[in-house]
Motif scaffolding. Structure first.
Motif, PDB file in Angstrom:
ATOM      1  N   ALA A 137       0.817  -1.216   0.000  1.00 33.98           N
ATOM      2  CA  ALA A 137       0.000   0.000   0.000  1.00 33.98           C
ATOM      3  C   ALA A 137       0.849   1.263   0.000  1.00 33.98           C
ATOM      4  O   ALA A 137       0.460   2.299  -0.559  1.00 33.98           O
ATOM      5  CB  ALA A 137      -0.926  -0.002   1.220  1.00 33.98           C
ATOM      6  N   MET A 138       2.045   1.177   0.610  1.00 34.70           N
ATOM      7  CA  MET A 138       2.894   2.353   0.739  1.00 34.70           C
ATOM      8  C   MET A 138       3.822   2.562  -0.457  1.00 34.70           C
ATOM      9  O   MET A 138       4.516   3.575  -0.522  1.00 34.70           O
ATOM     10  CB  MET A 138       3.748   2.221   2.007  1.00 34.70           C
ATOM     11  CG  MET A 138       2.976   2.308   3.305  1.00 34.70           C
ATOM     12  SD  MET A 138       2.368   3.967   3.623  1.00 34.70           S
ATOM     13  CE  MET A 138       3.914   4.814   3.904  1.00 34.70           C
ATOM     14  N   LYS A 139       3.843   1.606  -1.372  1.00 31.01           N
ATOM     15  CA  LYS A 139       4.849   1.654  -2.436  1.00 31.01           C
ATOM     16  C   LYS A 139       4.820   2.963  -3.213  1.00 31.01           C
ATOM     17  O   LYS A 139       5.861   3.570  -3.469  1.00 31.01           O
ATOM     18  CB  LYS A 139       4.661   0.475  -3.386  1.00 31.01           C
ATOM     19  CG  LYS A 139       5.728   0.422  -4.464  1.00 31.01           C
ATOM     20  CD  LYS A 139       5.708  -0.877  -5.222  1.00 31.01           C
ATOM     21  CE  LYS A 139       6.843  -0.923  -6.238  1.00 31.01           C
ATOM     22  NZ  LYS A 139       6.888  -2.193  -6.974  1.00 31.01           N
ATOM     23  N   GLY A 140       3.632   3.428  -3.590  1.00 30.16           N
ATOM     24  CA  GLY A 140       3.558   4.657  -4.369  1.00 30.16           C
ATOM     25  C   GLY A 140       3.640   5.925  -3.542  1.00 30.16           C
ATOM     26  O   GLY A 140       3.844   7.010  -4.084  1.00 30.16           O
ATOM     27  N   VAL A 141       3.498   5.799  -2.230  1.00 32.68           N
ATOM     28  CA  VAL A 141       3.458   6.987  -1.371  1.00 32.68           C
ATOM     29  C   VAL A 141       4.846   7.580  -1.183  1.00 32.68           C
ATOM     30  O   VAL A 141       4.999   8.794  -1.036  1.00 32.68           O
ATOM     31  CB  VAL A 141       2.820   6.631  -0.010  1.00 32.68           C
ATOM     32  CG1 VAL A 141       2.758   7.853   0.902  1.00 32.68           C
ATOM     33  CG2 VAL A 141       1.429   6.066  -0.225  1.00 32.68           C
ATOM     34  N   THR A 142       5.883   6.737  -1.180  1.00 35.23           N
ATOM     35  CA  THR A 142       7.232   7.228  -0.895  1.00 35.23           C
ATOM     36  C   THR A 142       7.692   8.273  -1.900  1.00 35.23           C
ATOM     37  O   THR A 142       8.531   9.119  -1.574  1.00 35.23           O
ATOM     38  CB  THR A 142       8.233   6.058  -0.897  1.00 35.23           C
ATOM     39  OG1 THR A 142       8.146   5.355  -2.143  1.00 35.23           O
ATOM     40  CG2 THR A 142       7.941   5.099   0.242  1.00 35.23           C
ATOM     41  N   LEU A 197      10.439  11.609   6.957  1.00 36.51           N
ATOM     42  CA  LEU A 197      10.115  11.843   8.362  1.00 36.51           C
ATOM     43  C   LEU A 197       8.622  12.102   8.565  1.00 36.51           C
ATOM     44  O   LEU A 197       8.040  11.698   9.570  1.00 36.51           O
ATOM     45  CB  LEU A 197      10.942  13.011   8.912  1.00 36.51           C
ATOM     46  CG  LEU A 197      12.460  12.768   8.971  1.00 36.51           C
ATOM     47  CD1 LEU A 197      13.178  13.991   9.524  1.00 36.51           C
ATOM     48  CD2 LEU A 197      12.777  11.533   9.815  1.00 36.51           C
ATOM     49  N   PHE A 198       8.004  12.777   7.588  1.00 37.65           N
ATOM     50  CA  PHE A 198       6.560  12.979   7.682  1.00 37.65           C
ATOM     51  C   PHE A 198       5.841  11.641   7.596  1.00 37.65           C
ATOM     52  O   PHE A 198       4.894  11.379   8.352  1.00 37.65           O
ATOM     53  CB  PHE A 198       6.070  13.909   6.575  1.00 37.65           C
ATOM     54  CG  PHE A 198       4.569  14.042   6.527  1.00 37.65           C
ATOM     55  CD1 PHE A 198       3.902  14.838   7.441  1.00 37.65           C
ATOM     56  CD2 PHE A 198       3.820  13.351   5.576  1.00 37.65           C
ATOM     57  CE1 PHE A 198       2.515  14.959   7.415  1.00 37.65           C
ATOM     58  CE2 PHE A 198       2.440  13.461   5.541  1.00 37.65           C
ATOM     59  CZ  PHE A 198       1.788  14.267   6.461  1.00 37.65           C
ATOM     60  N   MET A 199       6.272  10.782   6.674  1.00 38.90           N
ATOM     61  CA  MET A 199       5.652   9.474   6.535  1.00 38.90           C
ATOM     62  C   MET A 199       5.812   8.655   7.810  1.00 38.90           C
ATOM     63  O   MET A 199       4.877   7.990   8.265  1.00 38.90           O
ATOM     64  CB  MET A 199       6.264   8.723   5.353  1.00 38.90           C
ATOM     65  CG  MET A 199       5.655   7.354   5.088  1.00 38.90           C
ATOM     66  SD  MET A 199       6.271   6.598   3.560  1.00 38.90           S
ATOM     67  CE  MET A 199       8.007   6.384   3.982  1.00 38.90           C
TER      68      MET A 199
END
Length: 333
Positions: free
Chosen positions: A30-35, A41-43
Motif C-alpha cells: 500500500a505504501m509503495k507509491g506513497v514514498t 520523516l513525515f511518513m
C-alpha cells in the motif's frame, strides 16, 4: 463439541499470531507509491501518531491501566526512543535511499539479532534446529530480496565486489536499514522489560505517540512538500498503513512479544516479504523469479524448523530410542 471448540480457538490463535506480519507485508504494498509523493520523516510520523492514538483509545475502552510511576514512564520513553524514533526514522530514510529488495532483506534479518539477545538475556533455548532454521530463513529472504544477477555472479564466478558494496553503503541507505533492523530487534527485547511496569498495549500506544512527536517536529523543521503532492490513493495508502500496518499490527505484535517466546515470534518476521511479494504480484502485477519462489519456500521451511524445534528433537529421540543421539541434538530438551 469440545474438540471443535478447541480447533476453533487454535485457528483464531494462529490467525492472531500471523496477523502482524500479514499486515506489515500488505502495508508495504500500500505504501509503495506513497514514498515518491511525500517525505520520509513525515511518513514515519504519520504512521506513528494517529496509530498511537487509536491504540490508546482501544486500551481505554478495554479498561487497561495507564502508566502510574516515574519508572514506568521512563521505560515507555526508552521504548519510544528505540522502537519509535530510531526504528521508524531509520526505516523511512532508508526506504528513500535503497532498493526495496535489498532493504527488505536487511530489515527482515532482525530475528537473528533477537535470537542472540534472547538466548543471552532470557536464556531462551534455540538449539540446533532453531539455528538451522534461522540460517535457512536468512538465505530465503536473501533469495527473495537480492537481485538475481548478484546471486548468479556469486555462484558462477565465486566473487563479489565487496569494495563496491561498502562504497555504496553510506550513499544508498543500506546502513540505515541495518540500523532500523537492529532498533526493531532491541525494541522487541525491550517490551519484556516494559511490560513489567506497563500494560503492553498501553505501552505500544504511548511509544507511538512519544516516538512520533520528534519525527513530526523534525519533518516540520527540515522538510518541505510533505503532503502537497498526495492524492486520494496516497492518503488511502497512508491510512491503511497507519491503521492496520501500525496500530493493529504493532499492538498485537508487542502484546504477543510480552508473553511468548521471542525467538519463535520474531522468526515469523520472515513472512513479511512473502506477503509483500504475494500481494505485489496480485495487485501490482509484480513477477517473481524462480529464485524468489525458491526463497519463499526456504522461508516457510525456516519458520517451521524454528517454531517446531522442540517437537522435532522429541521425535528424533523417539525414532532413535535405544541409540545415542549426537550431543548437539540434546540441547533443546
Amino acid at each position: 463439541m469440545e474438540s471443535n471448540l478447541k480447533k476453533t480457538e487454535s485457528l483464531w490463535s494462529s490467525i492472531l499470531l500471523i496477523s502482524p506480519f500479514f499486515l506489515w507485508g500488505t502495508a508495504m504494498v500500500a505504501m509503495k507509491g506513497v514514498t515518491e509523493k511525500t517525505t520520509p520523516l513525515f511518513m514515519a510520523s504519520f504512521r506513528l501518531l494517529p496509530a498511537g492514538i487509536l491504540v490508546l483509545i482501544v486500551a481505554i475502552i478495554l479498561g487497561r491501566s495507564q502508566p502510574k510511576s516515574l519508572r514506568a514512564w521512563l521505560w515507555v520513553g526508552l521504548f519510544a526512543l528505540v522502537d519509535g524514533v530510531m526504528f521508524q526514522g531509520f526505516l523511512a530514510e532508508g526506504l528513500m535511499r535503497t532498493g526495496a529488495g535489498l532493504g527488505s532483506v536487511i530489515i527482515d534479518s532482525q530475528p537473528l539479532a533477537v535470537a542472540l539477545m534472547s538466548s543471552w538475556l532470557f536464556k531462551e533455548v534455540i538449539g540446533v534446529w532453531g539455528w538451522i532454521g534461522l540460517g535457512i530463513g536468512i538465505l530465503g529472504i536473501s533469495l527473495i530480496g537480492l537481485p538475481d544477477q548478484w546471486l548468479i555472479d556469486l555462484w558462477q564466478n565465486h566473487t563479489f565486489n565487496f569494495s563496491l558494496s561498502w562504497d555504496n553503503l553510506f550513499n544508498s541507505g543500506e546502513w540505515l536499514m541495518l540500523l532500523a533492523s537492529l532498533s526493531m530487534a532491541v525494541g522487541t527485547i525491550l517490551i519484556r522489560y516494559v511490560s513489567r511496569h506497563v500494560d503492553p498495549v498501553v505501552a505500544t500506544g504511548w511509544h507511538m505517540i512519544l516516538g512520533g512527536i520528534p519525527l513530526l517536529l523534525a519533518s516540520l523543521w527540515g522538510e518541505t512538500q510533505q503532503w502537497q503532492q498526495l492524492d486520494l490513493n496516497s492518503w488511502l495508502g497512508l491510512a491503511y498503513s497507519t491503521t492496520f500496518g501500525s496500530a493493529v499490527s504493532y499492538g498485537v505484535f508487542f502484546y504477543l512479544a510480552s508473553k511468548g517466546n521471542l525467538t519463535s515470534l520474531s522468526s515469523l518476521t520472515f513472512l513479511t516479504p512473502v506477503f509483500a511479494l504475494t500481494f505485489g504480484n496480485l495487485f501490482l502485477s509484480e513477477i517473481l523469479s524462480p529464485l524468489q519462489w525458491f526463497g519463499v519456500s526456504l522461508t516457510l521451511v525456516s519458520i517451521y524448523l524454528i517454531n517446531q524445534r522442540d517437537q522435532i528433537t522429541q521425535q528424533l529421540k523417539l525414532f532413535f530410542s535405544g541409540t545415542s543421539l549426537p550431543s548437539f541434538f540434546k540441547s533443546e530438551s
